[in-house]
Enzyme design. Structure first.
Site, PDB file in Angstrom:
ATOM      1  N   ILE A 165       0.939  -1.237   0.016  1.00  9.71           N
ATOM      2  CA  ILE A 165       0.098  -0.112   0.005  1.00  9.71           C
ATOM      3  C   ILE A 165       0.695   1.313  -0.127  1.00  9.71           C
ATOM      4  O   ILE A 165       0.809   2.165  -0.655  1.00  9.71           O
ATOM      5  CB  ILE A 165      -0.997   0.198   1.226  1.00  9.71           C
ATOM      6  CG1 ILE A 165      -1.876  -1.122   1.039  1.00  9.71           C
ATOM      7  CG2 ILE A 165      -1.890   1.314   1.271  1.00  9.71           C
ATOM      8  CD1 ILE A 165      -2.887  -1.394   2.207  1.00  9.71           C
ATOM      9  N   ARG A 170      10.798  -1.667   8.253  1.00 15.58           N
ATOM     10  CA  ARG A 170      11.721  -2.681   8.953  1.00 15.58           C
ATOM     11  C   ARG A 170      13.008  -2.670   8.249  1.00 15.58           C
ATOM     12  O   ARG A 170      14.179  -2.583   8.855  1.00 15.58           O
ATOM     13  CB  ARG A 170      11.174  -3.706   9.300  1.00 15.58           C
ATOM     14  CG  ARG A 170      10.361  -3.743  10.661  1.00 15.58           C
ATOM     15  CD  ARG A 170       9.812  -4.882  11.102  1.00 15.58           C
ATOM     16  NE  ARG A 170       9.011  -5.272   9.719  1.00 15.58           N
ATOM     17  CZ  ARG A 170       7.789  -6.225   9.814  1.00 15.58           C
ATOM     18  NH1 ARG A 170       7.690  -6.810  10.851  1.00 15.58           N
ATOM     19  NH2 ARG A 170       7.078  -6.291   8.589  1.00 15.58           N
ATOM     20  N   ARG A 194      -4.064   2.016  11.197  1.00 14.02           N
ATOM     21  CA  ARG A 194      -5.041   1.464  12.218  1.00 14.02           C
ATOM     22  C   ARG A 194      -5.116   2.751  13.152  1.00 14.02           C
ATOM     23  O   ARG A 194      -3.715   3.279  13.287  1.00 14.02           O
ATOM     24  CB  ARG A 194      -4.517   0.232  12.922  1.00 14.02           C
ATOM     25  CG  ARG A 194      -4.948  -1.077  12.368  1.00 14.02           C
ATOM     26  CD  ARG A 194      -6.517  -1.329  12.116  1.00 14.02           C
ATOM     27  NE  ARG A 194      -6.653  -2.601  11.324  1.00 14.02           N
ATOM     28  CZ  ARG A 194      -7.063  -2.680  10.101  1.00 14.02           C
ATOM     29  NH1 ARG A 194      -6.985  -1.433   9.154  1.00 14.02           N
ATOM     30  NH2 ARG A 194      -7.310  -3.785   9.444  1.00 14.02           N
ATOM     31  N   GLU A 214     -12.969   2.451  17.027  1.00 13.74           N
ATOM     32  CA  GLU A 214     -14.016   2.515  15.956  1.00 13.74           C
ATOM     33  C   GLU A 214     -15.310   1.972  16.378  1.00 13.74           C
ATOM     34  O   GLU A 214     -15.317   0.723  16.973  1.00 13.74           O
ATOM     35  CB  GLU A 214     -13.487   2.051  14.637  1.00 13.74           C
ATOM     36  CG  GLU A 214     -12.514   2.885  14.001  1.00 13.74           C
ATOM     37  CD  GLU A 214     -12.113   2.228  12.345  1.00 13.74           C
ATOM     38  OE1 GLU A 214     -12.691   1.329  12.080  1.00 13.74           O
ATOM     39  OE2 GLU A 214     -11.023   2.737  12.068  1.00 13.74           O
ATOM     40  N   HIS A 244     -13.160   4.712   7.638  1.00 11.48           N
ATOM     41  CA  HIS A 244     -12.783   3.660   7.276  1.00 11.48           C
ATOM     42  C   HIS A 244     -12.904   2.683   5.967  1.00 11.48           C
ATOM     43  O   HIS A 244     -13.514   1.768   5.899  1.00 11.48           O
ATOM     44  CB  HIS A 244     -12.766   2.414   8.291  1.00 11.48           C
ATOM     45  CG  HIS A 244     -11.795   1.285   8.516  1.00 11.48           C
ATOM     46  ND1 HIS A 244     -11.281   0.946   9.803  1.00 11.48           N
ATOM     47  CD2 HIS A 244     -10.980   0.852   7.520  1.00 11.48           C
ATOM     48  CE1 HIS A 244     -10.236  -0.059   9.287  1.00 11.48           C
ATOM     49  NE2 HIS A 244     -10.055  -0.127   8.078  1.00 11.48           N
TER      50      HIS A 244
END
Ligand code: DGY
Length: 323
Positions: free
Chosen positions: A162, A182, A242, A271, A289
């Site tokens: 993404i 990472r 998130r 949420e 969302h």
């Protein structure tokens, strides 16, 4: 396969009509007809006896639920790329396979990321309200001035599928891409983006911060007051990952003071109970969302799960198998 031979499955949320039709053809399917969000104990009760459990990011599939369903459960299939709502270790221990929906939603999520970015930088909420309210008195030289994008640095936290789809689109707006992951990408995937070995270093170099890392318990609260203070004065924050990665109180304080100029948020801690502080702010653009919410994408997500279950039945290892 006759109807009597079909494996039992429970569908926690309503999927698209095309996907539900395909599921009915393959499973003895029980539905949560009204599409409500089911608590874990209710899932365990209603899915009792199922071999396949279809969930989404709204269902917490914890160790207790898995233990209760384990005698028959073979597969948990989540209509999401994120899997922080499923106890993967418990699933693994119980011999339950977990499928998710990577790749097919990257473009849709990247589109929403750019929607948030543009609205945060160009004051989309205030602009819409001005017209809609009837308060607009006409064009003015200094009305609703925003932040231009050309030459600005977009700092992407999480340069996975993404994140890279966002970078492709952002380059077209003249943004310079910086990222932290990472591990560093190879040159072909980096496409000239600047790698920062630490998140703190990325923050200092981000006129716009894009949070695109997968959600994980270990990342909760990553963007607290200290980290947000590392951003340049007047930076913009966008989150499509998130909600719990961001400390809401810290971001709201930074938005109130103007230290963070604006934000675009598609995801929220807890949420759908959005922190009320956001609703009171003009310099934040909010969406519920909807990263993967296109007809094509939600169909593709459903089909990816179906194909994954069919591959497992043939003894294969589908690419979208998590554990
Ligand atoms: C995902 O796929 O993880 C999206 O956030 C929808 O849940």
């Amino acid at each position: 396969m006759t109807p009597a031979d079909r494996p039992r499955a429970f569908l926690c949320r309503r999927f698209t009509p095309a996907v539900e039709t395909a599921l009915h053809a393959r499973f003895a399917l029980q539905l949560n007809e009204d599409d409500s969000i089911l608590a874990s104990a209710e899932i365990a009760r209603r899915a009792h006896g199922s071999e396949v459990l279809f969930v989404s990011a709204t269902e917490a599939v914890d160790a207790a639920t898995i233990a209760q369903l384990a005698p028959t459960l073979r597969t948990i299939a989540t209509l999401s790329v994120g899997h922080d709502h499923i106890d993967l270790a418990a699933a693994r221990a119980a011999g339950v396979r977990v499928l998710h929906t990577p790749d097919v939603l990257s473009d849709a999520c990247a589109e929403i990321a750019l929607m948030l970015l543009l609205n945060a930088c160009r004051r989309g909420f205030e602009a819409d309200r001005l017209v809609r309210s009837g308060a607009w008195a006409g064009w003015a030289p200094t009305q609703l001035l925003g932040m231009g994008l050309v030459g600005r640095r977009l700092g992407i936290f999480g340069m996975g599928r993404i994140g890279r789809a966002i970078a492709v689109r952002a380059r077209a707006f003249g943004l310079q891409i910086h990222y932290h992951n990472r591990s560093r990408l190879d040159a072909a995937q980096e496409e000239g983006a600047t790698y920062h070995a630490t998140l703190d270093c990325l923050l200092a170099a981000s006129d716009i911060l894009m949070v695109a890392a997968p959600g994980a318990p270990s990342l909760r609260g990553t963007f607290d007051a200290q980290r947000l203070a590392l951003l340049p004065e007047g930076a913009v924050v966008v989150n499509i990952s998130r909600g719990d990665l961001i400390d809401d109180a810290a971001l709201i304080a930074a938005l109130q003071s103007g230290r963070v100029r604006g934000a675009g948020l598609d995801v929220f801690a807890n949420e759908p109970n959005v922190h009320p502080g956001y609703r009171a702010l003009d310099n934040v653009f909010l969406s519920p969302h909807i990263g993967s919410a296109t007809h094509e994408t939600r169909d593709a997500m459903g089909w990816l799960l179906i194909r994954g279950i069919e591959a497992l039945a043939r003894g294969e290892t589908p690419d979208n198998l998590l554990s």
